[in-house]
Structure formats: structure tokens, C-alpha cells
Design a protein around this motif. Structure first.
Motif, PDB file in Angstrom:
ATOM      1  N   LEU A 143       0.832  -1.198   0.000  1.00 27.27           N
ATOM      2  CA  LEU A 143       0.000   0.000   0.000  1.00 27.27           C
ATOM      3  C   LEU A 143       0.872   1.256   0.000  1.00 27.27           C
ATOM      4  CD1 LEU A 143      -2.911   1.115   0.164  1.00 27.27           C
ATOM      5  CD2 LEU A 143      -2.596   1.233   2.647  1.00 27.27           C
ATOM      6  N   LYS A 145       0.714   4.761   0.717  1.00 28.05           N
ATOM      7  CA  LYS A 145      -0.242   5.501   1.540  1.00 28.05           C
ATOM      8  C   LYS A 145      -0.545   6.895   1.005  1.00 28.05           C
ATOM      9  CE  LYS A 145       0.901   2.979   5.777  1.00 28.05           C
ATOM     10  NZ  LYS A 145       1.386   3.084   7.174  1.00 28.05           N
ATOM     11  N   VAL A 148      -3.039   6.038  -1.580  1.00 31.47           N
ATOM     12  CA  VAL A 148      -3.919   4.941  -1.168  1.00 31.47           C
ATOM     13  C   VAL A 148      -4.176   3.997  -2.347  1.00 31.47           C
ATOM     14  CG1 VAL A 148      -5.961   4.323   0.176  1.00 31.47           C
ATOM     15  CG2 VAL A 148      -5.022   6.609   0.386  1.00 31.47           C
TER      16      VAL A 148
END
Length: 251
Positions: A143, A145, A148
Motif C-alpha cells: 500500500l 499511503k 492509497v
């Protein structure tokens, strides 16, 4: 000419012409190319331009974290998302990128649409949980971030088994010479890999992304077949893309 005046003139030329060349600037200001390069380095450090070989391009402003972008209401993004959603027909397999404009696309999918959505965005996948007739395939991986979305080798491997009708690509920069770009290297690889798995790549391009560039190239502008822009976008901004054979849709 003072340094501050020179920098202001550089930014004005960049806004007017869409790019600046260090050699031309040194001649215009009657200073060395080293002086111009220092000016460009400092302006790049302030996020006011994107340096490239031989000069600079406008920097994209669409590089803030997802949470901050999510909180910004934008009629333009809603219109672009609605136009993109209308392109997905029953039976289609469509890849939807991460990003705030993609979130608007998902919101505008008709409740009776029967299609398959492939995404590497957990946010997009969750937004479709309650859709009655859309099948959702989530591409896994590490992932990232900031945006996202998932990235990495696992994500690329999963894509190899997909043949999609459409890929809705989110970018932070769309420039006639610098092409399509984004702010993260792994994300650039993922976007290019997704484009290779779709019959048609559609770039979602709000005004802050046009004629701008970010650090990492996804590919030439011809990687896309279609571009959705705001209704009021100046003709001069999209003309280079139309000349390159890209269909420009105004939303």
C-alpha cells in the motif's frame, strides 16, 4: 537584474510558454547558464517548477496527500468523473485508478450497471461494496499511503491476467513534451503496466494537471487514446493533444 526579479520573469515565461530553456534564459538575462540553473534549482525546491534536461516545465499542483485532496470540493472533478462513468457500458471490464477524480467516477456509476471493475485502490473497491451488480476485482500489493493504492511486483504480476476494455488513469501531470507523469516512481510503473492491459486508456485531467509535469514519467501522451478535461478548458491547452491523435472529451 536582481535574483528575485529574474525568478519572477522565469515563472512568467513558464506560464506563458509552457516551458523554459536555460540557454535562452541566460541570453535573455545576460547571465551565465550556471546562474540560471541555480535559479531553477531554487524555484524547484519551492515547488514552483519541475526541472528537466536543459530547462524547466510547470510543476503540477496535484501532488498533495490523498486525504487533503479528498477534502477539496471540485465541480470540475465531479463533471469529469460523471463523463468517465458514462463511458463504461454493460459487460465492460474497466480498470479504475486511485485518486479523488476516480472517487467521483465511482459515485456516478448507474445502479443498474452490470460490469467488472478492476482496481488497485482500496478506496475505490470499498466504495463499490454496496453496488448491486458490479463485480469488483482488487489488485493486491504494497500500500502506497500517499495515494492509497497498491504498488510493487505483486500488483504487476496480478495485472498480467487482465484484459480490460477501459483504463481510467489518474495523473499529476499532462504535458505535450514531457508526457504523462506522477509523483512516485513505483506508481508510474503501475500506471504504465495497467495501460498495457487495456484496449483504451482514458486520462482524467483537471485543469491543475494540464501543461504540468511531475518527477516520474509514466509515458508519452500517446499512451492515452482519450482525455477528459473540464468544459471550460482553453482550446490552446488541448490542441497539442488533439494534434497527437488523442480524443479530447469536455465534461
Amino acid at each position: 537584474m536582481l535574483t528575485t526579479q529574474r525568478k519572477k520573469a522565469i515563472l512568467q515565461a513558464l506560464k506563458r510558454d509552457g516551458q523554459v530553456l536555460a540557454k535562452q534564459l541566460s541570453e535573455t538575462f545576460d547571465v551565465s547558464e550556471d546562474t540560471v540553473r541555480r535559479d531553477l534549482r531554487e524555484l524547484a525546491g519551492e515547488g514552483l517548477l519541475q526541472r528537466v534536461h536543459g530547462g524547466a516545465l510547470p510543476a503540477s499542483s496535484a501532488v498533495v496527500p490523498f486525504a487533503q485532496r479528498q477534502g477539496i470540493e471540485s465541480a470540475a472533478k465531479r463533471a469529469i468523473g460523471k463523463a468517465a462513468a458514462a463511458m463504461i457500458r454493460p459487460g465492460h471490464v474497466a480498470i479504475i485508478d486511485g485518486g479523488t477524480t476516480s472517487a467521483e467516477l465511482v459515485r456516478h456509476l448507474p445502479a443498474d450497471l452490470r460490469a467488472t471493475i478492476v482496481t488497485h485502490s482500496p478506496s475505490v473497491a470499498v466504495a463499490l461494496v454496496d453496488h448491486p451488480s458490479v463485480e469488483v476485482i482488487v489488485i493486491g500489493g504494497r500500500l502506497y499511503k500517499h495515494s492509497v493504492v497498491t504498488v510493487g511486483a505483486a500488483a504487476v504480476e496480478a495485472m498480467a491476467h487482465i484484459r480490460a476494455d477501459l483504463y481510467f488513469m489518474g495523473v499529476t501531470g499532462v504535458h505535450p513534451q514531457a508526457g504523462l507523469s506522477t509523483g512516485d516512481l513505483e506508481e508510474a510503473y503501475i500506471k504504465r503496466a495497467l495501460a498495457a492491459r487495456a484496449a483504451e486508456t482514458v486520462v482524467l485531467a483537471s485543469a491543475d494537471k494540464l501543461n504540468a509535469a511531475s518527477q516520474y514519467a509514466i509515458g508519452e501522451i500517446t499512451l492515452a487514446q482519450t482525455m477528459i478535461v473540464e468544459k471550460g478548458t482553453e482550446a490552446a491547452l488541448v490542441r497539442p493533444f488533439e494534434k497527437a491523435g488523442i480524443a479530447v472529451v469536455r465534461a
